[in-house]
Design a protein around this motif. Structure first.
Motif, mmCIF file in Angstrom:
data_model
loop_
_atom_site.group_PDB
_atom_site.id
_atom_site.type_symbol
_atom_site.label_atom_id
_atom_site.label_comp_id
_atom_site.label_asym_id
_atom_site.label_seq_id
_atom_site.Cartn_x
_atom_site.Cartn_y
_atom_site.Cartn_z
ATOM 1 N N CYS A 103 0.958 -1.295 0.060
ATOM 2 C CA CYS A 103 0.047 -0.116 -0.073
ATOM 3 C C CYS A 103 0.802 1.399 0.105
ATOM 4 O O CYS A 103 0.492 1.999 -0.857
ATOM 5 N N GLU A 107 0.886 4.319 -2.707
ATOM 6 C CA GLU A 107 0.579 5.527 -2.312
ATOM 7 C C GLU A 107 1.528 6.001 -1.001
ATOM 8 O O GLU A 107 1.210 6.022 -0.015
ATOM 9 N N ASN A 110 0.769 8.669 1.867
ATOM 10 C CA ASN A 110 -0.575 8.274 2.607
ATOM 11 C C ASN A 110 -0.067 8.077 3.987
ATOM 12 O O ASN A 110 0.703 7.097 4.350
ATOM 13 N N GLN A 111 -0.417 8.883 4.840
ATOM 14 C CA GLN A 111 0.179 9.116 6.296
ATOM 15 C C GLN A 111 -0.488 7.874 7.027
ATOM 16 O O GLN A 111 0.253 7.190 7.946
ATOM 17 N N ASN A 112 -1.491 7.376 6.975
ATOM 18 C CA ASN A 112 -2.121 6.271 7.433
ATOM 19 C C ASN A 112 -1.250 5.019 7.152
ATOM 20 O O ASN A 112 -1.006 4.387 8.051
#
Length: 929
Positions: A103, A107, A110-112
């Motif tokens: 993931c 991306e 993407n901080q998550n």
């Protein structure tokens, strides 16, 4: 219609999900899945149902649905992340980490995803720390071992893991701190051999090199318990317990010098009491009927290894004095055991020999005549106390004791033979009707006739008796023993052809009979061992040894016998091989002294025609073909006091004789000869170590070290080779040691460092001064390899020495090989340090003339090295370069540089041109258009 309905159901599921009615949403998605075949819609439905699974904590279902979505579209980032979440909740952190990694790759901003990556990484590290923490591993191993329902393969694995853990300092300490000793004692009480072995090996690992733990374990397990384990009727357990006791003794006595990091070892005030207690229990084991033969052997091995001093330079021999006072009678009892008597203790084939070796070591360890007199009196009292006219068994034991001492300290045994009634008792027992008496008497006669003077006495008085027994007895053991006695008496003249004791052809007949017994595999090992001993005596005769190596079945039978557990055969086999290869010491015959001896009617030693070099070479080839190297390697591995220093010397002599022909060395390496020689070169008699080191040098000189001495063994070869760089050694030993070191120093800087640390550099330099051309060449070639090492270069950089001057002058030698090696060394030194370039011009006024000669040399390798030196000097400094350009060297470089660079001369021409380019860079010369 179905596809449209599936889309409607999906929308319905989404509305349920938004209202947080996750079960209803999942139901709608499931109905939709049954109606559609569209891949994009299927992926969406599975992904959405996975989200429902996460909300309802149905993580297995969620992971499964997400996986199905990923199967349709491998880059479905939502499905990947949902599977990651499900797997994390299921505890499958490594798999979850892989998904979120994908993931984050898709991306990166993407901080998550980044936060999840960090969290999972931390969790995985913590899980690994807990999973592999020593405490947990120790606890897990004990749980498995003490669980009566554990399967056999699981038990074995746990036991082996515990052993491995105990060999690490952290593991050993954890086991000890977690009440491990008490748990290991429980394993010892299980009576299951595999668990008992594991427990003993674990205890051994815990004791190694740690005095405090060793003391605590000795007291917790108790010495009597340890000795009772060593006393069992089993081959493996007594040996393993012996290793444990050795680890405890080494730790208590400080023999194990390993350094330990971490906490300081606990203070142990005094270990002498514990060591004395161990010695007492070992001595008690010798005379206990409850102790097995293997246990008795291990007790003798421990006494052999730990009681006598390892170095006679140490003044304290109190342990030996203590054992003589408190245990000599017990050792004599073992030596005097007669297997055929009902009172005999349990023995192995090796027991009596081990006891004889212990007596010999104790006697050799005494420092003065009063101590030796005390030792002799104890022996005399013990033997004379056994003589009893009313009890023949006691008389037999007395003679058996004398026989055992004769196999140990022979001088002491010889004195005991002089005791009143001993020789008479031997003769009386020879005439006894009991076969047990005859066996003991004949064996004693064999050991008594070692000295030529005594052998002559027995020849005169006892041969007829031995012949009579040989003819009349029906017992095979007695027959073979009397045959060996006759063999020994027949060989009393040694290798001297003119000192034959028996009539022509008698020794050949005896040898033929011995070979016949040796080949008879149906007889017991002990009987065949005696046949081999007979050949050990008879092969001093050249006719016998030549016939023996041609008798392939007999030769193979003896070699196979050497591999058996009965290690008392080692000395006899080694002696026979020494005789067959003529590797014994031969006094140099000086013609003038021979003439003088003839004039004075003294005996002159004669050489048998079959002892000449051609016959010896042929015997060596036959032995190699028969696989003697693998047998010698097997003999060297014997972890036993029976492998005495004298036997090691014999094996070293044989190896040296076998290595004589360079063509045979490949075969020797292939069969493990290189590895087998290393322990012989490090331990044993001084003569034996030199012979083994010389054999190692012969192998190292011509073999690839990586093959001949694989792994870390190659570093053990260095010290024996360096020991040969000594003026007390002969020129051939010096030369082959230098060749071996040259070969080793070419392999790696780690080996060069090892050679340097063994202080070989001054010796190598000394041989560079030698008048002998080959020695000077070998030393210079070795130095050529050594100068790559930084520490060696520092020696050349140091002020106040003539090392560099020596190398420069050797470059001017007439010998091409010496020039080549010296020029190579100088090229590397001047390339490594500019200071040495300046120093070269100061050490001798002849430096420029020598350099010019090198650059004009007929041999291309020497010329190339000379040109490299010239380039190094040019590159070092402009002023130095100017001095070279103003000399005839510029003309030499120009002539060489203008040559056509054919295949052979390419490197030479290229280097000359590089020198000219350097001169152009300085502006000393201009390019020609």
């Amino acid at each position: 219609m179905a596809e449209a309905e599936a889309v409607q159901l999906k929308e319905e599921g989404n509305r349920h999900f938004q209202r947080q009615d996750y079960k209803a949403a999942a139901k709608s998605y499931s109905q939709a899945l049954k109606l559609t075949k569209d891949k994009a819609l299927l992926a969406t439905l599975y992904r959405n149902r996975a989200a429902c699974g996460l909300k309802t904590e149905s993580y297995v279902q969620a992971a499964s649905d997400a996986s199905r979505a990923i199967d349709i579209n491998s880059s479905d980032i939502k499905a990947l992340y949902r599977r990651c979440q499900a797997l994390e909740h299921l505890g499958k952190l490594a798999q979850a980490f892989k998904d979120v990694q994908c993931c984050a790759t898709l991306e990166p901003r993407n901080q998550n995803f980044q936060e999840t990556l960090r969290r999972l990484n931390t969790s995985i590290q913590e899980e690994l720390r807990v999973q592999f923490s020593t405490d947990l591993r120790v606890q897990k191993m004990f749980e498995i071992l003490l669980d009566g329902n554990s399967k056999a393969d699981k038990l074995e694995k746990a036991a082996n893991n515990l052993i491995v853990l105990s060999r690490e300092e952290a593991g050993a300490e954890r086991i000890f701190q977690n009440n491990g000793v008490a748990l290991l004692r429980q394993l010892l009480d299980t009576k299951r051999p595999e668990l008992m072995l594991a427990a003993v090996r674990t205890l051994s690992g815990m004791c190694s090199g740690h005095r405090a733990r060793a003391t605590a374990i000795l007291h917790a397990v108790r010495i009597d318990r340890i000795c009772s384990l060593m006393a069992v009727e089993n081959e493996e357990l007594p040996l393993t317990v012996c290793n444990l006791l050795q680890a405890i003794i080494d730790a208590l006595s400080g023999e194990d010098k390993r350094e330990h990091r971490g906490k300081e070892e606990a203070l142990v005030l005094d270990t002498k009491k514990d060591l004395k207690q161990i010695t007492n229990h070992l001595l008690d084991m010798l005379i206990s009927k409850k102790v097995s033969g293997q246990g008795r052997d291990q007790a003798l091995n421990l006494l052999n290894k730990n009681v006598p001093r390892k170095d006679l330079a140490i003044h304290d021999n109190s342990r030996t004095i203590y054992v003589v006072d408190n245990g000599l009678r017990k050792i004599l009892k073992v030596v005097g055991q007669v297997p055929d008597l009902p009172s005999c203790l349990p023995l192995t084939d090796n027991t009596r020999m081990l006891a004889s070796i212990l007596i010999n070591k104790l006697y050799d360890d005494l420092r003065c005549d009063p101590e030796r007199d005390h030792f002799r009196k104890i022996c005399e009292e013990y033997i004379t106390g056994k003589f009893d006219p009313q009890d023949m068994d006691k008389n037999v034991i007395a003679i058996q004791t004398v026989s055992g001492i004769l196999q140990g300290p022979f001088d002491l045994g010889n004195q005991l033979l002089g005791l009143k009634g001993v020789m008479e008792m031997m003769v009386a027992l020879c005439g006894s009707e009991r076969e047990a008496d005859q066996l003991v008497a004949v064996e004693a006669l064999i050991h008594a006739s070692t000295k030529l003077s005594r052998a002559t006495f027995i020849i005169t008085n006892g041969v007829s008796l031995l012949k009579e027994i040989y003819k009349t007895t029906k017992n095979e053991k007695i027959k073979i023993l009397t045959l060996v006695g006759l063999c020994k008496l027949g060989s009393a003249g040694g290798t001297d052809y003119g000192l034959r004791q028996f009539a022509e052809g008698s020794t050949e007949k005896l040898a033929k009979q011995c070979r016949k017994w040796l080949c008879n595999t149906s007889t017991d090992t002990r009987t065949r061992r005696w046949a081999a001993e007979g050949l050990a005596y008879l092969t001093l005769d050249a006719d016998v040894k030549d016939d023996f190596v041609q008798d392939i079945p007999a030769l193979q039978a003896m070699l196979e016998l050497a591999k058996t557990p009965d290690k008392t055969i080692l000395y006899s086999v080694a002696t026979t091989l020494v005789n067959c290869t003529n590797s014994y010491d031969v006094n140099e015959v000086i013609p003038e002294l021979v003439q003088l001896a003839k004039f004075s009617k003294q005996h002159v030693p004669e050489e048998h025609p079959k002892d000449k070099k051609d016959f010896v070479d042929m015997r060596v080839k036959r032995l190699l073909k028969a696989g003697v190297i693998s047998v010698l390697a097997c003999m060297v591995k014997a972890d036993n006091a029976i492998l005495t220093d004298q036997t090691k010397e014999l094996l070293a002599r044989v190896f040296l004789a076998l290595c004589d022909n360079p063509k045979d060395r490949g075969t020797i390496v292939a069969q493990g000869g290189g590895k087998a020689l290393i322990p012989l070169a490090l331990e044993g008699t001084d003569v034996g170590k030199v012979k083994a080191a010389h054999a190692l040098a012969k192998i190292a000189a011509v073999s690839n070290p990586d093959i001949a001495f694989p792994g870390e063994r190659v570093y053990e070869v260095v010290r024996p080779l360096v020991s040969l760089l000594n003026t007390q050694r002969d020129g051939l030993q010096n030369y082959e040691a230098l060749l071996g070191l040259t070969n080793l120093s070419e392999r790696s800087d780690k080996l060069r460092q090892k050679i340097f640390k063994e202080k070989a550099l001054p010796d190598i330099e000394n041989y560079m001064f030698e008048n002998h051309d080959q020695l000077r060449q070998a030393a210079t070639e070795c130095m050529c390899n050594m100068v790559v090492n930084k520490e060696v270069q520092e020696r050349f950089l140091a002020d106040g020495n003539d090392r560099l001057k020596l190398v420069v002058l050797l470059c001017g030698e007439d010998d091409d090989k010496v020039q080549n090696a010296a020029a190579g060394a100088l090229a590397m030194l001047t390339a490594a340090h500019k200071k040495l370039c300046f120093k070269m011009t100061q050490v001798t006024t002849q430096w420029l003339e020598i350099l010019q000669r090198l650059c004009l040399h007929d041999r291309l390798s020497v010329q190339h090295r000379g040109l490299v030196i010239a380039y190094n000097l040019l590159a070092a400094d402009a002023e130095l370069a100017k001095k070279l350009v103003e000399s005839e060297l510029l003309e030499i470089l120009t002539v060489v540089g203008k040559q056509e660079p054919d295949e052979k001369r390419a490197a030479v021409v290229q280097t000359a041109r590089e020198c000219l380019i350097k001169c152009m860079d300085y502006g000393f010369i201009k390019p020609v258009s």
